[in-house]
Design an enzyme around this catalytic site. Structure first.
Site, PDB file in Angstrom:
ATOM      1  N   PHE A  34       0.827  -1.207   0.000  1.00  6.73           N
ATOM      2  CA  PHE A  34       0.000   0.000   0.000  1.00  6.73           C
ATOM      3  C   PHE A  34       0.864   1.261   0.000  1.00  6.73           C
ATOM      4  O   PHE A  34       0.596   2.213  -0.737  1.00  6.73           O
ATOM      5  CB  PHE A  34      -0.965  -0.003   1.189  1.00  6.73           C
ATOM      6  CG  PHE A  34      -2.117   0.947   0.989  1.00  6.73           C
ATOM      7  CD1 PHE A  34      -3.078   0.684   0.019  1.00  6.73           C
ATOM      8  CD2 PHE A  34      -2.239   2.107   1.728  1.00  6.73           C
ATOM      9  CE1 PHE A  34      -4.139   1.568  -0.202  1.00  6.73           C
ATOM     10  CE2 PHE A  34      -3.287   2.995   1.513  1.00  6.73           C
ATOM     11  CZ  PHE A  34      -4.243   2.716   0.545  1.00  6.73           C
TER      12      PHE A  34
ATOM     13  N   ARG B   5      12.973   0.079   6.206  1.00  7.66           N
ATOM     14  CA  ARG B   5      13.996  -0.328   7.165  1.00  7.66           C
ATOM     15  C   ARG B   5      15.106  -1.146   6.502  1.00  7.66           C
ATOM     16  O   ARG B   5      16.247  -1.119   6.919  1.00  7.66           O
ATOM     17  CB  ARG B   5      13.316  -1.174   8.249  1.00  7.66           C
ATOM     18  CG  ARG B   5      14.063  -1.169   9.574  1.00  7.66           C
ATOM     19  CD  ARG B   5      13.469  -2.203  10.509  1.00  7.66           C
ATOM     20  NE  ARG B   5      12.092  -1.948  10.850  1.00  7.66           N
ATOM     21  CZ  ARG B   5      11.664  -1.699  12.078  1.00  7.66           C
ATOM     22  NH1 ARG B   5      12.518  -1.659  13.071  1.00  7.66           N
ATOM     23  NH2 ARG B   5      10.390  -1.515  12.328  1.00  7.66           N
TER      24      ARG B   5
ATOM     25  N   LYS C  79      -4.589  -0.071   8.808  1.00  4.03           N
ATOM     26  CA  LYS C  79      -5.909  -0.406   9.362  1.00  4.03           C
ATOM     27  C   LYS C  79      -5.746  -1.474  10.439  1.00  4.03           C
ATOM     28  O   LYS C  79      -5.458  -2.625  10.118  1.00  4.03           O
ATOM     29  CB  LYS C  79      -6.830  -0.905   8.246  1.00  4.03           C
ATOM     30  CG  LYS C  79      -7.084   0.144   7.159  1.00  4.03           C
ATOM     31  CD  LYS C  79      -7.863  -0.396   5.990  1.00  4.03           C
ATOM     32  CE  LYS C  79      -8.139   0.710   4.965  1.00  4.03           C
ATOM     33  NZ  LYS C  79      -8.899   0.238   3.798  1.00  4.03           N
TER      34      LYS C  79
ATOM     35  N   ALA D  67      -4.313  -2.431  -2.894  1.00  6.08           N
ATOM     36  CA  ALA D  67      -3.081  -1.785  -3.368  1.00  6.08           C
ATOM     37  C   ALA D  67      -2.774  -2.087  -4.833  1.00  6.08           C
ATOM     38  O   ALA D  67      -2.436  -1.188  -5.607  1.00  6.08           O
ATOM     39  CB  ALA D  67      -1.908  -2.210  -2.481  1.00  6.08           C
TER      40      ALA D  67
ATOM     41  N   LYS E 266     -13.866  -3.932   9.407  1.00  3.05           N
ATOM     42  CA  LYS E 266     -14.334  -4.735   8.266  1.00  3.05           C
ATOM     43  C   LYS E 266     -13.469  -5.976   8.042  1.00  3.05           C
ATOM     44  O   LYS E 266     -13.933  -6.959   7.464  1.00  3.05           O
ATOM     45  CB  LYS E 266     -14.439  -3.880   7.003  1.00  3.05           C
ATOM     46  CG  LYS E 266     -13.188  -3.077   6.670  1.00  3.05           C
ATOM     47  CD  LYS E 266     -12.211  -3.794   5.778  1.00  3.05           C
ATOM     48  CE  LYS E 266     -10.866  -3.151   5.831  1.00  3.05           C
ATOM     49  NZ  LYS E 266      -9.917  -3.613   4.820  1.00  3.05           N
TER      50      LYS E 266
ATOM     51  N   SER F 112      -8.227  -9.997  -1.013  1.00  2.37           N
ATOM     52  CA  SER F 112      -8.153  -9.566   0.386  1.00  2.37           C
ATOM     53  C   SER F 112      -7.554 -10.676   1.248  1.00  2.37           C
ATOM     54  O   SER F 112      -7.980 -11.823   1.198  1.00  2.37           O
ATOM     55  CB  SER F 112      -9.571  -9.226   0.884  1.00  2.37           C
ATOM     56  OG  SER F 112      -9.690  -9.441   2.266  1.00  2.37           O
ATOM     57  N   ARG F 113      -6.546 -10.322   2.053  1.00  2.00           N
ATOM     58  CA  ARG F 113      -5.860 -11.328   2.892  1.00  2.00           C
ATOM     59  C   ARG F 113      -6.829 -11.965   3.889  1.00  2.00           C
ATOM     60  O   ARG F 113      -6.779 -13.153   4.154  1.00  2.00           O
ATOM     61  CB  ARG F 113      -4.702 -10.670   3.648  1.00  2.00           C
ATOM     62  CG  ARG F 113      -3.536 -10.291   2.766  1.00  2.00           C
ATOM     63  CD  ARG F 113      -2.303  -9.978   3.590  1.00  2.00           C
ATOM     64  NE  ARG F 113      -2.506  -8.862   4.498  1.00  2.00           N
ATOM     65  CZ  ARG F 113      -2.203  -7.604   4.192  1.00  2.00           C
ATOM     66  NH1 ARG F 113      -1.732  -7.302   3.007  1.00  2.00           N
ATOM     67  NH2 ARG F 113      -2.377  -6.643   5.069  1.00  2.00           N
ATOM     68  N   ASN F 114      -7.719 -11.132   4.448  1.00  6.49           N
ATOM     69  CA  ASN F 114      -8.666 -11.654   5.447  1.00  6.49           C
ATOM     70  C   ASN F 114      -9.659 -12.623   4.813  1.00  6.49           C
ATOM     71  O   ASN F 114      -9.976 -13.665   5.370  1.00  6.49           O
ATOM     72  CB  ASN F 114      -9.385 -10.487   6.125  1.00  6.49           C
ATOM     73  CG  ASN F 114      -8.410  -9.618   6.893  1.00  6.49           C
ATOM     74  OD1 ASN F 114      -7.948  -9.986   7.960  1.00  6.49           O
ATOM     75  ND2 ASN F 114      -8.037  -8.481   6.332  1.00  6.49           N
TER      76      ASN F 114
ATOM     77  N   VAL G 176       0.032 -13.112   9.234  1.00  6.74           N
ATOM     78  CA  VAL G 176      -1.227 -13.054   9.982  1.00  6.74           C
ATOM     79  C   VAL G 176      -2.103 -11.974   9.365  1.00  6.74           C
ATOM     80  O   VAL G 176      -1.660 -10.850   9.147  1.00  6.74           O
ATOM     81  CB  VAL G 176      -0.978 -12.732  11.477  1.00  6.74           C
ATOM     82  CG1 VAL G 176      -2.288 -12.556  12.216  1.00  6.74           C
ATOM     83  CG2 VAL G 176      -0.176 -13.848  12.131  1.00  6.74           C
TER      84      VAL G 176
END
Length: 345
Positions: A19, A39, A112, A144, A195, A258-260, A283
């Protein structure tokens, strides 16, 4: 006109994920020089040489105005507007050492999530770290890769600071990306975090080959549940009729990107939570959000049957069919909580 607008001062994006990279490219497309801080020096070098972020946005050309950097001190000194696209777990450790430099800066959170112990949203954590900064959030139905591939997309920038909203609109608004403004920072950000939980349920429903009526019922009741919770915390219910509420809920609950949703789909195929997370390789934010949301809903006594049901599936050994059956047997409620119907309340 603001000095920031006239001098093409660089804009900072903190984070080397998908993103952050998509937003950096949007800024560059609008002619803004970008310092994208990350990083990992190897990742920065790879982007500098190959003009691509292979780990997170494979195949997307990163524009010349995006400069990958690893010196956070220099980046913050140079930029007044900073988009924060760091993982929720890294926010405090990355920003806390730079409090002095954050004073008066515009910090816009793109992350989020909800912090487990404190139940703080990302912008509230930034506010904790840098109370003298100007703070906003960006949220909406924003996958993204689609942004990077120029699919027509809209988002919401939310802040009590009207000038900050205008500046974000000015730098991000483009031919395929539209930015709307809101002053309900809390509601917009809460919509983006909550969501993710319901996307897990939606993914499960698809894997279990449930009907379109069922999926529509789940998404609509999820919206009612999210809004009920948010209003109990002081958010404006109307925010949830917009992009950051129903808009984000629809895309996250209906997209295999969507990962979820992917975690839910794997669970629906019979995998354990551990196996589902391993398949994804990270996760999904919704799993963490679910745990803290369940505790908070119980504490506030907010009626959230889908949250309770998903918690029972993931951590108490129940099935989605059992949860839906319980939902169907629950006492009849009015359809929309915020419409008063005489004789129904």
């Amino acid at each position: 006109m603001d000095v920031f607008m006239t001098t093409q001062q660089p804009v900072a994006v903190l984070g080397g994920g998908s993103f952050g990279t998509a937003v950096a490219n949007l800024l560059a497309e609008n002619g803004r020089p970008v310092r994208q801080w990350m990083r990992d020096p190897e990742q920065a070098e790879a982007i500098r040489v190959n003009r691509e972020n292979p780990r997170y946005l494979k195949g997307i050309k990163i524009l010349p105005l995006v400069e990958p950097v690893t010196d956070l001190t220099a980046t913050l000194d140079e930029c007044e507007l900073v988009f924060v696209a760091l993982p929720s777990s890294a926010l405090r450790s990355v920003l806390a050492p730079h409090v002095e430099r954050l004073t008066g800066k515009m910090l816009v959170s793109l992350t989020k999530g909800i912090e487990a112990q404190s139940f703080k949203l990302m912008s509230q954590i930034i506010e904790d770290i840098a109370p003298q900064a100007r703070i906003g959030v960006l949220s909406g139905p924003n996958l993204a890769r689609e942004i990077a591939e120029h699919a027509l997309t809209a988002t919401v920038v939310a802040s009590e600071d009207e000038d900050l909203c205008m500046q974000v609109q000015e730098v991000l608004h483009g031919r395929t990306f539209r930015v709307y403004a809101s002053n309900d920072r809390f509601g917009v950000e809460l919509g983006g975090a909550l969501k993710n939980v319901y996307a897990i349920i939606a993914g499960m429903a698809v894997a279990l080959d449930m009907g379109e009526n069922t999926k529509s019922m789940l998404i609509t009741r999820a919206l009612a549940e999210m809004t009920r919770f948010a209003v109990s915390q002081g958010a404006n219910p109307m925010t949830f009729l917009g992009l950051a509420g129903v808009g984000d809920l629809i895309v996250t609950c209906s997209s295999p990107k969507s990962r979820n949703y992917q975690v839910g789909f794997a669970l629906g195929q019979g995998l354990s939570l551990e196996e589902a997370v391993n398949r994804l390789g990270e996760v999904a934010e919704g799993v963490n959000t679910l745990k803290v949301l369940k505790v908070k809903a119980d504490e506030l006594q907010v009626y959230m049957p889908l949250v309770a049901g998903l918690h029972a599936i993931l951590f108490e050994g129940r099935t989605l069919s059992q949860v839906i059956e319980q939902l169907m047997r629950a006492e009849p409620k009015t359809d929309v909580d915020f419409i008063s119907i005489t004789g129904f309340n």
